[in-house]
Every structure is written in structure tokens, then in C-alpha cells.
Design an enzyme around this catalytic site. Structure first.
Site, mmCIF file in Angstrom:
data_model
loop_
_atom_site.group_PDB
_atom_site.id
_atom_site.type_symbol
_atom_site.label_atom_id
_atom_site.label_comp_id
_atom_site.label_asym_id
_atom_site.label_seq_id
_atom_site.Cartn_x
_atom_site.Cartn_y
_atom_site.Cartn_z
ATOM 1 N N ILE A 1 22.200 -60.448 2.178
ATOM 2 C CA ILE A 1 23.609 -60.677 2.476
ATOM 3 C C ILE A 1 23.763 -60.763 3.998
ATOM 4 O O ILE A 1 23.133 -59.987 4.728
ATOM 5 C CB ILE A 1 24.481 -59.505 1.934
ATOM 6 C CG1 ILE A 1 24.127 -59.194 0.462
ATOM 7 C CG2 ILE A 1 25.966 -59.794 2.108
ATOM 8 C CD1 ILE A 1 24.335 -60.321 -0.525
ATOM 9 N N ASN B 1 28.207 -46.670 0.151
ATOM 10 C CA ASN B 1 27.750 -47.919 0.773
ATOM 11 C C ASN B 1 26.880 -47.687 2.006
ATOM 12 O O ASN B 1 26.035 -48.519 2.318
ATOM 13 C CB ASN B 1 28.989 -48.750 1.144
ATOM 14 C CG ASN B 1 28.656 -49.880 2.078
ATOM 15 O OD1 ASN B 1 28.107 -50.900 1.674
ATOM 16 N ND2 ASN B 1 28.956 -49.692 3.368
ATOM 17 N N TYR C 1 12.846 -47.758 2.333
ATOM 18 C CA TYR C 1 14.120 -48.333 1.879
ATOM 19 C C TYR C 1 14.084 -48.591 0.366
ATOM 20 O O TYR C 1 15.012 -48.231 -0.367
ATOM 21 C CB TYR C 1 14.361 -49.629 2.649
ATOM 22 C CG TYR C 1 15.676 -50.317 2.367
ATOM 23 C CD1 TYR C 1 16.868 -49.827 2.900
ATOM 24 C CD2 TYR C 1 15.726 -51.467 1.586
ATOM 25 C CE1 TYR C 1 18.070 -50.476 2.655
ATOM 26 C CE2 TYR C 1 16.928 -52.114 1.335
ATOM 27 C CZ TYR C 1 18.094 -51.619 1.884
ATOM 28 O OH TYR C 1 19.290 -52.258 1.638
ATOM 29 N N ALA C 2 12.992 -49.203 -0.126
ATOM 30 C CA ALA C 2 12.876 -49.503 -1.558
ATOM 31 C C ALA C 2 12.894 -48.219 -2.378
ATOM 32 O O ALA C 2 13.545 -48.158 -3.433
ATOM 33 C CB ALA C 2 11.586 -50.286 -1.823
ATOM 34 N N ALA C 3 12.208 -47.181 -1.884
ATOM 35 C CA ALA C 3 12.189 -45.899 -2.610
ATOM 36 C C ALA C 3 13.604 -45.314 -2.678
ATOM 37 O O ALA C 3 14.042 -44.827 -3.725
ATOM 38 C CB ALA C 3 11.235 -44.925 -1.922
ATOM 39 N N SER C 4 14.325 -45.403 -1.576
ATOM 40 C CA SER C 4 15.689 -44.835 -1.562
ATOM 41 C C SER C 4 16.602 -45.602 -2.505
ATOM 42 O O SER C 4 17.410 -45.012 -3.220
ATOM 43 C CB SER C 4 16.257 -44.828 -0.142
ATOM 44 O OG SER C 4 16.592 -46.147 0.301
ATOM 45 N N LYS C 5 16.463 -46.922 -2.544
ATOM 46 C CA LYS C 5 17.373 -47.733 -3.366
ATOM 47 C C LYS C 5 17.008 -47.640 -4.848
ATOM 48 O O LYS C 5 17.877 -47.735 -5.715
ATOM 49 C CB LYS C 5 17.356 -49.185 -2.880
ATOM 50 C CG LYS C 5 17.947 -49.354 -1.457
ATOM 51 C CD LYS C 5 19.390 -48.884 -1.397
ATOM 52 C CE LYS C 5 20.057 -49.188 -0.074
ATOM 53 N NZ LYS C 5 21.456 -48.729 -0.021
ATOM 54 N N VAL D 1 27.166 -39.262 6.796
ATOM 55 C CA VAL D 1 26.810 -38.814 5.442
ATOM 56 C C VAL D 1 25.590 -37.885 5.420
ATOM 57 O O VAL D 1 25.342 -37.231 4.401
ATOM 58 C CB VAL D 1 26.594 -40.004 4.475
ATOM 59 C CG1 VAL D 1 27.863 -40.820 4.316
ATOM 60 C CG2 VAL D 1 25.408 -40.868 4.895
ATOM 61 N N SER E 1 19.945 -52.011 -4.013
ATOM 62 C CA SER E 1 19.405 -53.256 -3.457
ATOM 63 C C SER E 1 18.410 -53.836 -4.458
ATOM 64 O O SER E 1 17.735 -53.070 -5.170
ATOM 65 C CB SER E 1 18.672 -52.976 -2.144
ATOM 66 O OG SER E 1 17.923 -54.118 -1.757
HETATM 67 P P1 NAP Z 1 25.666 -52.604 7.782
HETATM 68 O O1 NAP Z 1 26.759 -53.468 8.290
HETATM 69 O O2 NAP Z 1 24.631 -52.098 8.698
HETATM 70 O O3 NAP Z 1 26.379 -51.409 6.995
HETATM 71 C C1 NAP Z 1 25.866 -50.114 6.837
HETATM 72 C C2 NAP Z 1 26.889 -49.151 7.377
HETATM 73 O O4 NAP Z 1 26.440 -47.810 7.141
HETATM 74 C C3 NAP Z 1 27.056 -49.324 8.897
HETATM 75 O O5 NAP Z 1 28.426 -49.334 9.223
HETATM 76 C C4 NAP Z 1 26.352 -48.094 9.429
HETATM 77 O O6 NAP Z 1 26.819 -47.664 10.687
HETATM 78 C C5 NAP Z 1 26.667 -47.087 8.337
HETATM 79 N N1 NAP Z 1 25.860 -45.905 8.477
HETATM 80 C C6 NAP Z 1 24.581 -45.810 8.918
HETATM 81 N N2 NAP Z 1 24.205 -44.515 8.957
HETATM 82 C C7 NAP Z 1 25.275 -43.792 8.530
HETATM 83 C C8 NAP Z 1 25.513 -42.418 8.362
HETATM 84 N N3 NAP Z 1 24.588 -41.493 8.632
HETATM 85 N N4 NAP Z 1 26.742 -42.009 7.922
HETATM 86 C C9 NAP Z 1 27.698 -42.919 7.655
HETATM 87 N N5 NAP Z 1 27.542 -44.246 7.804
HETATM 88 C C10 NAP Z 1 26.336 -44.670 8.240
HETATM 89 O O7 NAP Z 1 24.888 -53.361 6.638
HETATM 90 P P2 NAP Z 1 25.353 -53.826 5.187
HETATM 91 O O8 NAP Z 1 24.459 -54.928 4.840
HETATM 92 O O9 NAP Z 1 26.821 -54.002 5.086
HETATM 93 O O10 NAP Z 1 24.900 -52.572 4.303
HETATM 94 C C11 NAP Z 1 25.749 -51.914 3.391
HETATM 95 C C12 NAP Z 1 24.933 -51.413 2.221
HETATM 96 O O11 NAP Z 1 24.404 -52.546 1.518
HETATM 97 C C13 NAP Z 1 23.725 -50.577 2.620
HETATM 98 O O12 NAP Z 1 23.574 -49.493 1.725
HETATM 99 C C14 NAP Z 1 22.560 -51.525 2.475
HETATM 100 O O13 NAP Z 1 21.355 -50.873 2.234
HETATM 101 C C15 NAP Z 1 23.030 -52.346 1.295
HETATM 102 N N6 NAP Z 1 22.359 -53.647 1.155
HETATM 103 C C16 NAP Z 1 22.479 -54.612 2.110
HETATM 104 C C17 NAP Z 1 21.829 -55.810 1.944
HETATM 105 C C18 NAP Z 1 21.922 -56.932 2.954
HETATM 106 O O14 NAP Z 1 21.222 -57.933 2.789
HETATM 107 N N7 NAP Z 1 22.762 -56.851 3.978
HETATM 108 C C19 NAP Z 1 21.042 -56.027 0.811
HETATM 109 C C20 NAP Z 1 20.934 -55.033 -0.130
HETATM 110 C C21 NAP Z 1 21.600 -53.838 0.048
HETATM 111 P P3 NAP Z 1 26.035 -48.213 12.015
HETATM 112 O O15 NAP Z 1 26.358 -49.673 12.060
HETATM 113 O O16 NAP Z 1 26.631 -47.423 13.122
HETATM 114 O O17 NAP Z 1 24.585 -47.907 11.781
#
Ligand code: NAP
Length: 247
Positions: A188, A90, A155-159, A64, A142
Site C-alpha cells: 500500500i 493499526n 515483521y512476518a512473525a508479528s503479523k 503502544v 499483512s
Molecule cells: P505508516 O504510515 O508508517 O503507519 C504506521 C503508524 O504507526 C505511523 O503513524 C507510526 O508512527 C505509528 N507507530 C509506530 N510506532 C508506534 C508506537 N510505538 N505507538 C503508536 N504508534 C506507532 O504505515 P502504514 O502503511 O499506514 O501502516 C499501518 C499498518 O498497516 C501497519 O500495522 C503496517 O504494518 C500495516 N501494513 C502496511 C502495509 C503497506 O504496504 N503500507 C502492508 C501491510 C500491512 P511514526 O510514523 O512516527 O513511526
């Protein structure tokens, strides 16, 4: 018949965690799902698991942070699958550190994926949605974007920025029948939080009204609602799914 029959969904970062769970949930309701991910990610497994359940999915490499690639991928998916009706932004990363010690590279890397990445994908998708006069955009923010978190200034600024973007797009695009909402997960259980130590995990759970980490499926259920006909009068909202971490 599923409630998303005839709809095409594009999901970024769909190979793991929340993105993969959302891909499965949308496919179970009949959507054709374009699962995009970094080329190095195991997207084929997610696509195969959806197809094994009788769902329709394709895997497409997409970083992305690459605006040109994002525009090409969006146009190709819309052309091949017949439009894009649901966009789930996502993909996201963390690169934590206390603000005074945060390197500019860590700041830029997180903003490049979590915020610029959403711009790169959403703008070409909106062009298709405007022509279709139909669309749902769901941004994964988030609770950290609402409440802050020491060590996560980038991260907080981006979200938090995603919440401003969500509300602005909701106002700009509502008249074109495009609804834009955000989901703000708490903590999560995914590869992103696997990095936490058992002590950090315990301390986190102690602050929750519902004393457990969330699951990707907890988030997918709310994403599915926002993508469904049931949410046709919901726009500009931020839905916290955090077990009461933030309320
Ligand atoms: P995750 O499994 O790490 O998912 C994030 C996905 O984004 C991974 O598959 C990652 O690939 C991919 N990604 C990273 N850089 C990218 C890029 N440049 N282009 C395309 N894809 C890319 O973690 P998740 O928890 O499911 O996160 C999903 C979303 O939920 C995120 O936006 C995260 O900030 C948000 N979120 C998560 C939590 C939590 O507690 N888990 C809480 C609040 C918000 P790689 O694995 O190869 O890096």
C-alpha cells in the site's frame, strides 16, 4: 445519518497512512474517532481535516509499547466519549534485514510495537467492550504474515501472530457480541512503502493481479465494512486486500 452514528472508535498509529485514512472513513459514517499516535506525529492535521468535513475526532498521544499509558488512555477515552465500540489496531513498524544478520534489537523492536502493542491496547478495550456487550476489533496484519517475505522475519512473525490472536479473541468474545477480524494489506502506498526504490516498486507491481500499489483508502473501505452493521455475522476472518498479491 451515518451507519456508525453513536459509536466511538479508537485507532492506533492514526497520524499517517492507513490509520489516517481509516480515521477519516469511520468519521464520515458518524463515528466519534479517538485518533491516537506517538506524541511526535502530526495527529492534529488528521483531526483538523476530519473536523473540517463536519466529523468528530480528538487526538490523543499514545505509544503502544507503553502498557501503563495504553490502559490510562483507553480508560480516559471510554470515560470522556462514552465507551469504545470499535478498536483498530493499526500502529506498526518494520525493521528489515536478512534473518542471519538480524540484530536482537530489531527483532524485539518490531515485536514490541506490532504484537505487544496490540496486547497493551486490546486488553483494556475488551474490558469496556465486555461491559457494553458490544464491540468490533480490527487488527491490521499483512499478507507477509501469510506468505512470508525474505528480509522481514520479525515483521512476518508479528503479523502472523496477530492472525492467531484475532481468531482466538473471536472465539473467546463472540458470545459477548464482540467481533474480531483482521485485514491483511498487500503493498500500500504509505510512508512505510515510500522507502522502496523505483526498481523494487516495479518488481512488486509485476506480481500483482491488479497492477498498481494499493491506497490507504482501499484498506479503509474494508475496515469500514468490518466496523459496520453489514458485518454483524463476520468474525475470526482475515481479509486480504492485496490486489491479488496473495490469494
Ligand atoms: P505508516 O504510515 O508508517 O503507519 C504506521 C503508524 O504507526 C505511523 O503513524 C507510526 O508512527 C505509528 N507507530 C509506530 N510506532 C508506534 C508506537 N510505538 N505507538 C503508536 N504508534 C506507532 O504505515 P502504514 O502503511 O499506514 O501502516 C499501518 C499498518 O498497516 C501497519 O500495522 C503496517 O504494518 C500495516 N501494513 C502496511 C502495509 C503497506 O504496504 N503500507 C502492508 C501491510 C500491512 P511514526 O510514523 O512516527 O513511526
Amino acid at each position: 445519518m451515518g451507519m456508525l452514528e453513536g459509536k466511538v472508535a479508537l485507532i492506533t498509529g492514526a497520524a499517517t497512512g492507513i490509520g489516517a485514512a481509516c480515521a477519516r472513513a469511520l468519521a464520515r459514517e458518524g463515528a466519534q474517532v479517538a485518533c491516537t499516535s506517538l506524541p511526535t506525529d502530526p495527529i492534529a492535521e488528521v483531526v483538523a481535516s476530519i473536523q473540517a468535513e463536519g466529523g468528530q475526532a480528538i487526538g490523543v498521544p499514545l505509544d503502544v509499547t507503553n502498557a501503563t499509558q495504553a490502559a490510562e488512555v483507553v480508560d480516559r477515552i471510554a470515560g470522556e466519549l462514552g465507551g469504545i465500540h470499535i478498536l483498530l489496531n493499526n500502529a506498526g513498524i518494520t525493521d528489515d534485514g536478512l534473518f542471519l544478520r538480524m540484530k536482537p534489537e530489531a527483532w524485539r523492536r518490531v515485536l514490541a510495537v506490532n504484537l505487544d502493542g496490540v496486547f497493551h491496547v486490546t486488553q483494556p478495550v475488551v474490558r469496556h467492550m465486555v461491559k457494553q456487550r458490544e464491540g468490533r476489533i480490527i487488527n491490521i496484519s499483512s499478507v507477509v504474515g501469510l506468505m512470508g517475505n525474505p528480509g522481514q522475519a520479525n515483521y512476518a512473525a508479528s503479523k502472523a501472530a496477530l492472525i492467531g490472536l484475532t481468531k482466538t479473541l473471536a472465539r473467546e468474545l463472540g458470545g459477548r457480541n464482540i467481533l474480531v477480524n483482521a485485514v491483511a494489506p498487500g503493498f500500500i502506498q504509505t510512508p512505510m512503502t515510500d522507502k522502496l526504490s523505483p526498481e523494487q516498486r516495479q518488481a512488486l507491481v509485476a506480481n500483482l493481479a491488479v497492477p498498481r500499489l494499493g491506497t490507504p483508502e482501499d484498506i479503509a473501505a474494508v475496515v469500514l465494512f468490518l466496523a459496520s452493521p453489514a458485518a454483524s455475522y463476520v468474525t475470526g476472518e482475515v481479509i486480504n486486500v492485496s490486489g491479488g498479491l496473495y490469494m
